[in-house]
Motif scaffolding. Structure first.
Motif, short mmCIF file in Angstrom:
data_model
loop_
_atom_site.label_atom_id
_atom_site.label_comp_id
_atom_site.label_asym_id
_atom_site.label_seq_id
_atom_site.Cartn_x
_atom_site.Cartn_y
_atom_site.Cartn_z
N LYS A 186 3.01 33.34 2.55
CA LYS A 186 3.68 34.34 1.71
C LYS A 186 3.49 34.12 0.22
O LYS A 186 3.49 35.08 -0.57
N TYR A 187 3.37 32.83 -0.18
CA TYR A 187 3.38 32.52 -1.61
C TYR A 187 2.23 31.63 -2.06
O TYR A 187 2.04 31.46 -3.27
N GLY A 188 1.52 31.00 -1.15
CA GLY A 188 0.42 30.12 -1.53
C GLY A 188 0.87 28.84 -2.19
O GLY A 188 0.10 28.19 -2.89
N SER A 189 2.13 28.45 -1.97
CA SER A 189 2.68 27.26 -2.62
C SER A 189 3.72 26.63 -1.71
O SER A 189 4.44 27.35 -1.00
N ASP A 190 3.79 25.29 -1.73
CA ASP A 190 4.84 24.62 -0.94
C ASP A 190 6.13 24.47 -1.73
O ASP A 190 7.08 23.85 -1.28
N LYS A 191 6.16 25.03 -2.94
CA LYS A 191 7.40 25.08 -3.73
C LYS A 191 7.50 26.46 -4.38
O LYS A 191 7.46 26.60 -5.60
N PRO A 192 7.64 27.50 -3.56
CA PRO A 192 7.56 28.87 -4.08
C PRO A 192 8.75 29.27 -4.94
O PRO A 192 9.87 28.81 -4.73
N HIS A 252 2.62 14.17 2.06
CA HIS A 252 3.71 13.59 1.30
C HIS A 252 3.92 12.19 1.84
O HIS A 252 3.51 11.86 2.94
N HIS A 253 4.56 11.35 1.04
CA HIS A 253 4.87 10.00 1.50
C HIS A 253 5.63 10.11 2.83
O HIS A 253 6.68 10.77 2.90
N PRO A 254 5.13 9.51 3.92
CA PRO A 254 5.76 9.72 5.22
C PRO A 254 7.21 9.25 5.29
O PRO A 254 7.96 9.67 6.17
N PRO A 303 2.96 19.54 7.22
CA PRO A 303 1.96 18.77 7.96
C PRO A 303 1.99 17.31 7.51
O PRO A 303 2.33 17.00 6.37
N LEU A 304 1.64 16.42 8.42
CA LEU A 304 1.63 15.00 8.07
C LEU A 304 0.41 14.65 7.23
O LEU A 304 0.51 13.93 6.24
N LEU A 305 -0.77 15.21 7.60
CA LEU A 305 -2.02 14.83 6.95
C LEU A 305 -2.72 16.05 6.36
O LEU A 305 -2.52 17.18 6.80
N GLU A 306 -3.56 15.78 5.35
CA GLU A 306 -4.34 16.82 4.69
C GLU A 306 -5.73 16.27 4.42
O GLU A 306 -5.88 15.12 4.01
N PRO A 363 0.83 -1.22 0.00
CA PRO A 363 0.00 0.00 0.00
C PRO A 363 0.86 1.25 0.00
O PRO A 363 1.66 1.47 0.91
N GLU A 364 0.72 2.07 -1.05
CA GLU A 364 1.42 3.35 -1.11
C GLU A 364 0.44 4.42 -1.57
O GLU A 364 -0.77 4.26 -1.44
#
Length: 450
Positions: A281-287, A445-447, A430-433, A172-173
């Motif tokens: 600040k940017y609305g993105s986790d990869k700004p 993300h994959h833990p 965060p761990l969960l969404e 399971p992934e």
């Protein structure tokens, strides 16, 4: 060997040499008494010269060559009378005395040029032709060089490269598995790995404390711009380390790759920001931090003024586009239509022009007077000549929409130079969404790999 040199190898120092070249015909030019042929391989292009006064029959043969014919020629390296400084071989040409067609070709469905006339679908249909172009070749060479340098760096850091199996038991992934039926066990299936997670954990408990693999992974997911059913990743695992050890190891890898592959160096450590700060600040986790336009939360100054779009929103967010106060009504309408596209999903766009004379013009100035708009400009640090762009709504959706608008404006204003690089670490995810569609929490993300 069917060649003594490649088509990108010969220079003015090679004058007088008898050489044998092979390759593809890029183009021919018939000038009456002379015929010139550009011969191409993956190393470059060399010009071939055929003279009617010297060998008419050979020149006639050259005139029959079509694009993408594969030929072999023999001749002498001579100096070009009309040099081409734009080509590495532009000072020489080959005075051909022997021509052999190794393979003729039909007329290609598109030109084998940097600026080709073939669309994406046609080029994918004839991928073997598309790969003859410079850009796909450069992409493959870049990938090859990066793979070499990844191995060099990780080997120097005592990582051990280990190949792991492709046919595995389903685990399971995060996505669906691709499955392969077993001939030896009818009704049973292997799975193709979404990642080598199980195997690298086995390596860790077996005492192999530093593992890596440039590995192919398979995930049965819908296609997106940044997601494919099969992809290659630099897969690593370390034992007896903490977060700081991991960050420093792979920051070193990134710096090594940029320096050896691109010739780009970085001063000091990469900046680090938390996930919460990146979203605020940017609305993105990869700004993209190559330019400013950071978000400004405007609830305090924009709500409870009688404008229900703002009053009913969870959040009101704005960015400042420098030097854009001169945008015309047509340009602003086009920008509004852009954010209202289904891909963005905004319901509208509020703007404030900060005019050079100190006044303000907005599409909501019936709700906000000049003093209130001046407060917006002050709090968002907008200068005269700037344009404030505002979106509102539910927090996550509005951040995502404004991130897209920020990137769009950055591109339009030439602020996203592809030759400028500003890496950063985003930490404390965060761990969960929560997923509204499936009505459950899932891993951000994959833990094991985030």
């Amino acid at each position: 060997m069917l060649r003594s040199h490649t088509n990108g190898q010969l220079r003015i120092d090679d004058l007088g040499k008898e050489v044998t070249l092979s390759g593809w015909v890029q183009k021919t030019r018939d000038l009456g008494g002379m015929t010139f042929v550009d011969l191409r391989d993956r190393y470059g292009i060399t010009q071939l010269a055929f003279n009617m006064d010297v060998d008419a029959s050979l020149c006639e043969e050259a005139r029959k060559l079509g694009r993408e014919f594969v030929i072999q020629v023999r001749g002498k390296v001579i100096e070009r009378s009309s040099k081409n400084p734009g080509m590495p071989t532009g000072e020489i040409e080959i005075d051909v005395d022997s021509l052999q067609v190794l393979n003729s070709s039909k007329t290609p469905p598109f030109t084998i040029e940097d600026q080709t006339d073939g669309g994406d679908e046609l080029r994918m249909q004839y991928r073997y032709l598309d790969l003859r172009r410079n850009q796909p070749r450069k992409n493959l060479e870049l990938r090859h060089k990066m793979s070499l340098e990844v191995r060099n760096y990780l080997d120097s850091a005592n990582f051990l490269e280990v190949e792991t199996p492709y046919l595995i038991k389903s685990t399971p992934e995060g996505a669906r598995d691709f499955v392969v039926p077993s001939r030896m066990n009818p009704g049973e299936f292997y799975a193709l790995p979404q990642s080598p997670q199980t195997f690298k954990q086995l390596l860790m408990v077996s005492g192999y404390d530093r593992y890596y693999q440039i590995v192919r992974c398979f995930r049965d997911e819908d296609l997106r711009a940044d997601r494919q059913p099969e992809f290659t990743q630099i897969d690593c695992e370390m034992a007896f380390v903490e977060q700081e050890d991991v960050l420093r190891t792979f920051e070193g890898l990134i710096k090594h790759l940029f320096e050896t592959v691109k010739g780009v160096g970085f001063d000091g450590d990469f900046p680090r920001i938390t996930y919460d700060e990146a979203m605020e600040k940017y609305g993105s986790d990869k700004p993209d931090i190559r330019f400013g336009m950071e978000f400004n939360e405007m609830n305090q100054w924009a709500q409870n003024k009688g404008f229900r779009v703002f009053d009913d929103a969870e959040v009101v967010l704005g960015i400042v586009a420098p030097g854009c106060a001169e945008y015309s009504r047509k340009q602003l309408d086009k920008l509004t239509d852009w954010v209202k596209r289904p891909q963005i999903g905004a319901k509208g766009l509020v703007y404030v022009k900060c005019n050079e004379d100190g006044t303000f013009k907005s599409n909501v100035d019936k709700f906000f007077d000049q003093n209130e708009l001046a407060l917006w400009a002050k709090e968002t640090h907008a200068e005269k000549g700037d344009l404030i762009l505002v979106l509102s709504g539910q927090v996550d959706a509005t951040r995502k929409q404004l991130n897209e608008l920020r990137l769009h404006m950055g591109t339009a204003l030439g602020l996203r130079n592809p030759e400028i690089f500003k890496p950063l670490w985003v930490v404390d995810f965060p761990l969960l969404e929560w997923d509204d569609e499936t009505e459950r929490f899932h891993a951000m993300h994959h833990p094991f790999t985030s």
